[in-house]
Write an enzyme that holds these catalytic residues in place. Structure first.
Site, short mmCIF file in Angstrom:
data_model
loop_
_atom_site.label_atom_id
_atom_site.label_comp_id
_atom_site.label_asym_id
_atom_site.label_seq_id
_atom_site.Cartn_x
_atom_site.Cartn_y
_atom_site.Cartn_z
N CYS A 37 0.63 -1.04 -0.10
CA CYS A 37 -0.03 0.10 -0.03
C CYS A 37 0.93 1.34 -0.08
CB CYS A 37 -0.79 0.16 1.20
SG CYS A 37 -1.91 -1.16 1.48
N ASP A 458 16.90 36.57 -17.25
CA ASP A 458 15.43 36.97 -16.98
C ASP A 458 15.51 38.38 -16.21
OD1 ASP A 458 12.43 36.40 -17.37
OD2 ASP A 458 12.71 37.03 -15.17
#
Length: 514
Positions: A37, A458
């Site tokens: 699980c 940038d």
């Protein structure tokens, strides 16, 4: 084989708490049931002495455990596939990424998923060397890892679609239904049809009008920032934000794989309480559902590992722990939009992109208001009349960049997806006219899913960091490796105190050259 680096007591505490931060980081196998699980599974917590912990689902299956039908391990976020550590670990993770990313093999026919030998050839190493380093890293062979991926992909198709088993087998990478059935029975102890019936009983699922999938993520996740990012850039006809109590996003998309093209739509919402993305996909895309799911994982950055990222970035960006890096469901589209966005605002780039869609995008019918067109294909843009592009307001230099990009993509020389070789792709991009470092880094950050991309030129980024020039920005970023893509997004979300405008609307620094 239990992975030695896992701390069993810590894993058990996370299991007891159903701690979603660890979802996909390990799996718990229960010796009394033979089932494994996710940590978030809501079944009664097993006794400590009955638990074994595995780093990867493939390890649990190699040890003879079957996946839980309730928590569905195939929905867990994937583990990190990037590293800056030793060369062997880097190579093993590259191999795993090629297995995990179906877009890495776009020319593979149905049922012709790559084997270990082809992966080794792609990486330029021998099959034997790949097996050795892969087993050292993952505890299983590449073949076992690949087989688990195929089976879990098939399990998701069985649970979430009504596709005939022949299509399920082929879409999952099995060469024949016979091999598919044999693998299912060997690993899971029941045939695929029985698993579909068991899944319908467990989940209360019957036939649905569209495919519905839940995909887990690890918190924290600033989903509002993610949806807002896409909403502010939405191209008319192709995508639209979905307002409401649980905001979401919808769009059209095209998937070309194995020589066939599939078109359709998707919509996604974030279920904060369950730490899941709720994905709805048109039935027309059922045959390529594993590819669509993989692309949506990348688009929403659902596989990010916040604990590792925040350990490096939190001190510099204390308010950005949940910020993710937006990706894309179409690398070519993202690259086109990056070129269109050079030196202009987000709003202006959105206008140009919408004009391109209106003129060259293929019409499509969808049940979602506002979704009426597909983004133009590489062939459509490569063959477009330059005068038509000029009338849209796209300057001549940018036309050359767009059409060169389209030709390289159309002819298969440029692949823009998460399985691509980053250094080689950066070189190929910057060899094209009009594409400089900023554009290449931006594409690597969002389309290639490279977590260490850094567009140092940038202007908005430089302002947010309080530095002047690309060199100073690059120097400031060294402490954030290998998560500089996340640092970029967090910097954009943390404007300097003196800022008077949104940094995401500032001009970008990449000049178009011929």
């Amino acid at each position: 084989m239990t992975t030695p680096e896992l701390e069993s007591d810590a894993c058990y505490l996370a299991l007891k708490a159903h701690d979603a931060r660890f979802d996909g980081s390990f799996f718990t196998a229960v010796t009394t049931t033979g089932i494994y699980c996710r940590p978030v599974c809501k079944v009664k917590t097993p006794r400590r002495e009955n638990c074994r912990f595995f780093r990867h689902a493939a390890q649990a299956e190699a040890a003879g455990f079957r996946p839980c039908l309730r928590c569905r391990p195939e929905l867990a976020p994937r583990a990190a596939s990037w590293s800056t550590q030793d060369a062997s670990r880097i190579l093993a993770l590259q191999a795993a990424r090629l297995i995990d990313e179906p877009d890495a093999w776009p020319d593979a026919a149905e049922g012709d998923a790559p084997g270990a030998a082809r992966i080794a050839q792609r990486l330029g190493v021998s099959d034997r060397h790949l097996r050795r380093i892969f087993e050292a890293q993952f505890g299983v062979s590449p073949l076992q890892y690949l087989q688990t991926r195929r089976l879990l992909a098939a399990k998701q198709l069985i649970a979430d679609t009504q596709l005939p088993m022949t299509q399920v087998a082929l879409a999952s990478g099995f060469a024949s239904v016979r091999r598919f059935n044999a693998a299912f029975i060997e690993h899971y102890g029941l045939n695929p049809s029985a698993m579909r019936r068991a899944g319908e009983h467990e989940n209360g699922a019957g036939r649905r009008q569209a495919i519905e999938v839940r995909i887990g993520y690890r918190p924290p996740y600033d989903h509002a920032a993610m949806i807002d990012f896409f909403g502010r850039r939405a191209l008319r006809g192709v995508e639209t934000p979905l307002p409401g109590a649980r905001p979401g996003y919808a769009r059209t998309l095209r998937v070309t794989h194995g020589g066939a093209t599939h078109t359709g739509w998707l919509r996604v919402e974030i279920d904060v309480d369950r730490q899941q993305a709720l994905l709805q996909v048109s039935e027309s895309l059922a045959g390529v559902l594993p590819i669509v799911i993989s692309r949506v994982r990348g688009m929403l950055d659902l596989d990010a590992e916040p604990m590792a990222i925040n350990a490096t970035l939190h001190a510099s960006f204390p308010l950005g722990d949940g910020v993710r890096v937006p990706g894309t469901v179409d690398g070519f589209e993202l690259a086109v939009r990056a070129v269109l966005g050079q030196q202009i605002t987000v709003a202006a780039a959105r206008t140009l992109g919408s004009r391109l869609v209106e003129a060259l995008g293929e019409p499509i019918e969808t049940p979602i208001e506002g979704l009426t067109r597909l983004f133009p294909s590489p062939a459509a843009l490569a063959d477009a009349d330059p005068d038509l592009l000029g009338r849209m307001g796209i300057v001549r230099q940018r036309q050359g960049a767009l059409q060169a990009l389209a030709r390289e993509t159309r002819d298969g020389r440029l692949r823009l997806h998460a399985g691509a070789d980053v250094p080689l792709t950066l070189l190929a991009l910057q060899a094209l006219p009009g594409i400089g470092d900023w554009t290449a880094q931006y594409i690597a950050m969002r389309a290639l899913r490279w977590p260490d991309a850094f567009p140092s030129g940038d202007i908005a980024l430089q302002k947010a960091l309080g530095v002047g020039g690309a060199k100073a920005a690059a120097q400031a970023s060294q402490a954030w490796q290998p998560w500089r893509s996340y640092a970029v997004l967090r910097a954009w979300h943390t404007p300097p105190a003196a800022a008077t405008s949104n940094p995401q609307d500032a001009p970008l620094a990449d000049a178009v050259t011929t």
